[in-house]
Motif scaffolding. Structure first.
Motif, short mmCIF file in Angstrom:
data_model
loop_
_atom_site.label_atom_id
_atom_site.label_comp_id
_atom_site.label_asym_id
_atom_site.label_seq_id
_atom_site.Cartn_x
_atom_site.Cartn_y
_atom_site.Cartn_z
N ASN A 9 0.80 -1.22 0.00
CA ASN A 9 0.00 0.00 0.00
C ASN A 9 0.83 1.27 0.00
OD1 ASN A 9 -2.88 -0.96 0.40
ND2 ASN A 9 -1.85 -2.01 2.07
N SER A 10 0.22 2.32 -0.52
CA SER A 10 0.68 3.67 -0.26
C SER A 10 -0.20 4.21 0.86
CB SER A 10 0.54 4.54 -1.50
OG SER A 10 -0.83 4.74 -1.80
N ASN A 11 -0.04 5.48 1.22
CA ASN A 11 -0.92 6.06 2.23
C ASN A 11 -2.34 6.13 1.67
OD1 ASN A 11 1.12 6.47 4.11
ND2 ASN A 11 1.70 8.42 3.18
N PRO A 12 -3.31 5.50 2.33
CA PRO A 12 -4.67 5.45 1.77
C PRO A 12 -5.40 6.78 1.92
CG PRO A 12 -4.63 4.35 3.88
CD PRO A 12 -3.20 4.72 3.58
N LEU A 13 -6.20 7.08 0.91
CA LEU A 13 -7.11 8.21 0.98
C LEU A 13 -8.47 7.72 1.46
CD1 LEU A 13 -6.40 10.05 -2.41
CD2 LEU A 13 -5.74 10.81 -0.14
N ILE A 14 -9.26 8.66 1.95
CA ILE A 14 -10.66 8.42 2.27
C ILE A 14 -11.50 9.33 1.37
CG2 ILE A 14 -12.46 8.51 4.03
CD1 ILE A 14 -10.43 6.37 4.61
N CYS A 15 -12.52 8.75 0.76
CA CYS A 15 -13.41 9.53 -0.08
C CYS A 15 -14.76 9.66 0.62
CB CYS A 15 -13.59 8.84 -1.44
SG CYS A 15 -14.64 9.75 -2.58
N CYS A 16 -15.23 10.89 0.76
CA CYS A 16 -16.54 11.18 1.34
C CYS A 16 -17.42 11.73 0.22
CB CYS A 16 -16.43 12.19 2.48
SG CYS A 16 -15.36 11.65 3.83
N ALA A 17 -18.41 10.94 -0.20
CA ALA A 17 -19.15 11.27 -1.41
C ALA A 17 -20.65 11.22 -1.20
CB ALA A 17 -18.75 10.31 -2.54
N TYR B 285 -15.51 6.00 2.37
CA TYR B 285 -14.90 4.70 2.11
C TYR B 285 -13.44 4.91 1.69
CZ TYR B 285 -16.27 6.20 -2.58
OH TYR B 285 -16.47 6.92 -3.71
N PRO B 286 -12.58 3.91 1.94
CA PRO B 286 -11.16 4.05 1.60
C PRO B 286 -10.93 3.93 0.10
CG PRO B 286 -11.59 1.87 2.50
CD PRO B 286 -12.87 2.65 2.63
N VAL B 287 -9.98 4.70 -0.40
CA VAL B 287 -9.56 4.61 -1.82
C VAL B 287 -8.02 4.55 -1.86
CG1 VAL B 287 -11.56 5.57 -2.99
CG2 VAL B 287 -9.92 7.11 -1.96
N PRO B 288 -7.44 3.46 -1.38
CA PRO B 288 -5.98 3.36 -1.34
C PRO B 288 -5.39 3.10 -2.73
CG PRO B 288 -6.94 1.29 -0.65
CD PRO B 288 -8.10 2.25 -0.86
N SER B 289 -4.11 3.37 -2.85
CA SER B 289 -3.35 2.97 -4.04
C SER B 289 -2.47 1.79 -3.63
CB SER B 289 -2.47 4.13 -4.52
OG SER B 289 -3.25 5.27 -4.78
N TYR B 290 -2.41 0.76 -4.44
CA TYR B 290 -1.67 -0.44 -4.04
C TYR B 290 -1.45 -1.36 -5.24
CZ TYR B 290 -6.39 -2.32 -4.22
OH TYR B 290 -7.64 -2.64 -4.64
N CYS B 291 -0.64 -2.37 -5.02
CA CYS B 291 -0.49 -3.47 -5.96
C CYS B 291 -0.24 -4.73 -5.15
CB CYS B 291 0.69 -3.22 -6.91
SG CYS B 291 0.85 -4.47 -8.22
N LEU B 292 -0.81 -5.86 -5.57
CA LEU B 292 -0.54 -7.11 -4.89
C LEU B 292 0.90 -7.54 -5.10
CD1 LEU B 292 -3.62 -9.43 -5.64
CD2 LEU B 292 -3.20 -8.03 -3.62
N ASP B 293 1.48 -8.18 -4.09
CA ASP B 293 2.83 -8.71 -4.27
C ASP B 293 2.84 -9.96 -5.15
OD1 ASP B 293 1.63 -10.41 -2.46
OD2 ASP B 293 3.34 -10.53 -1.11
N ARG B 294 1.68 -10.64 -5.27
CA ARG B 294 1.53 -11.78 -6.17
C ARG B 294 0.26 -11.58 -6.97
NH1 ARG B 294 0.78 -16.98 -3.26
NH2 ARG B 294 0.91 -17.83 -5.39
N LEU B 295 0.38 -11.49 -8.28
CA LEU B 295 -0.76 -11.22 -9.14
C LEU B 295 -1.28 -12.48 -9.83
CD1 LEU B 295 0.62 -7.94 -10.66
CD2 LEU B 295 -1.33 -8.12 -9.14
#
Length: 333
Positions: free
Chosen positions: A172-180, A265-275
């Motif tokens: 993960n990177s630092n996750p954002l929170i979206c309020c919509a 709700y959370p809107v993180p940026s990430y990538c799986l270590d195994r795809l």
């Protein structure tokens, strides 16, 4: 033969691509009924190529999503910046009604011969080595079913349900929170801007776009601490912050806040270590997620689905490194 966990844009486009290529016996397992609220999103003109490659472009155009002619933003100054689609060779983009768009993709896959199981979720799975995987599915009414799949596609979104059961984890990177919230315009007869609007403020940034049905989606991206401190899950606090944004307050002056229901709700940026692994592959948000400021989430999911289908076909034909090649493409995007 192929079980797809998740019937969003990634899962449905993968299933549809496989069906279009002649692969039979495909099952999509979707947790929702496609009737719930989803934040409307914008897709750029380039998405037209992906929709066309799925052979659903004519049907898509009949759904009458709102056209999107570009975006404008105030980012750190009062100078208005533009990224318009006026000269784009693919034409305009669209503001989507997401629930309707997801249901449309799933219906197109079903019409192509894909079996669709809604309101059902993956509760567990067991690898069976060279014969695939046993999936434990919780169906409507609490009924439990077992599905033996030769190959599994994890398109379950940010939860990455199947991949996590195989030991994958998110980097993960630092996750954002979206309020919509989705709000109605007071006067539906008055035209609303068909641009996507962005404005940066001290605590985060605002996103505003019209969606079909005389509605406007308004979202604020920030971090969890600010949401807690400023109590932005409460509609009156969220709306007060909106009114304090110099440009967004003018743009949304004709929006009726009385029925505001703010979802955070959370809107993180990430990538799986195994795809990928033995007879499985992760795609869409189950594999990786971009920062929402890029407005590329749906395009990435559609592209992932189409390319994953090609990789699965190559793997079925004996190309042993096809899944790893797809995984490498996702990592470098």
């Amino acid at each position: 033969r192929v079980a797809v966990i998740g019937g969003g844009p990634a899962g449905s486009s993968c299933a549809l691509s496989l069906a279009n290529a002649g692969v039979s016996d495909i099952l999509v397992i979707e947790a929702s009924s496609y009737s719930g609220f989803k934040v409307g999103e914008s897709i750029p003109p380039e998405s037209r190529m992906l929709i066309r490659s799925l052979n659903i472009d004519e049907a898509f155009l009949t759904r009458h999503h709102e056209p999107c002619y570009g975006s404008c933003s105030y980012w750190g100054s009062d100078k208005r910046g533009y990224n318009d689609f006026l000269l784009n060779p693919h034409g305009h983009g669209w503001h989507l009604d997401r629930s309707r768009f997801d249901a449309f993709l799933a219906a197109q896959a079903h019409d192509a011969g894909v079996e669709l199981l809604t309101e059902s979720s993956l509760s567990g799975s067991e690898p069976l080595g060279s014969t695939g995987h046993m999936l434990h599915i919780r169906c409507p009414g609490g009924v439990l079913a077992r599905v033996h799949a030769d190959f599994v596609v994890d398109a379950s979104g940010r939860r990455s349900l199947f991949a996590r059961q195989r030991g994958a984890r998110q980097i993960n990177s630092n996750p954002l929170i979206c309020c919509a919230a989705s709000l109605r315009r007071r006067n539906a007869d008055v035209a609303f801007s068909r641009l996507t609007h962005l404005e940066a403020v001290e605590q985060g940034w605002w996103y505003v776009a019209s969606v079909p049905g005389s509605a406007v989606v308004i979202a604020f991206a920030t971090n969890a601490q600010i949401v807690r401190t400023m109590q932005l899950q409460k509609a009156e606090r969220w709306y007060r912050m909106l009114r304090a944004a110099p440009h967004m307050s003018q743009l949304t002056d004709g929006i009726d806040p009385r029925d505001a229901h703010v979802r955070c709700y959370p809107v993180p940026s990430y990538c799986l270590d195994r795809l990928c692994g033995e007879r499985w592959l992760a795609i869409g948000d189950a594999a990786s997620a971009y920062d929402p400021i890029t407005a590329q989430g749906i395009v990435k999911s559609l592209s992932n689905g189409i390319h994953a289908a090609q990789a699965i076909q190559s793997w079925m034909s004996g190309t042993s490194d096809a899944l790893q090649a797809f995984a490498q493409m996702v990592r470098t995007q």
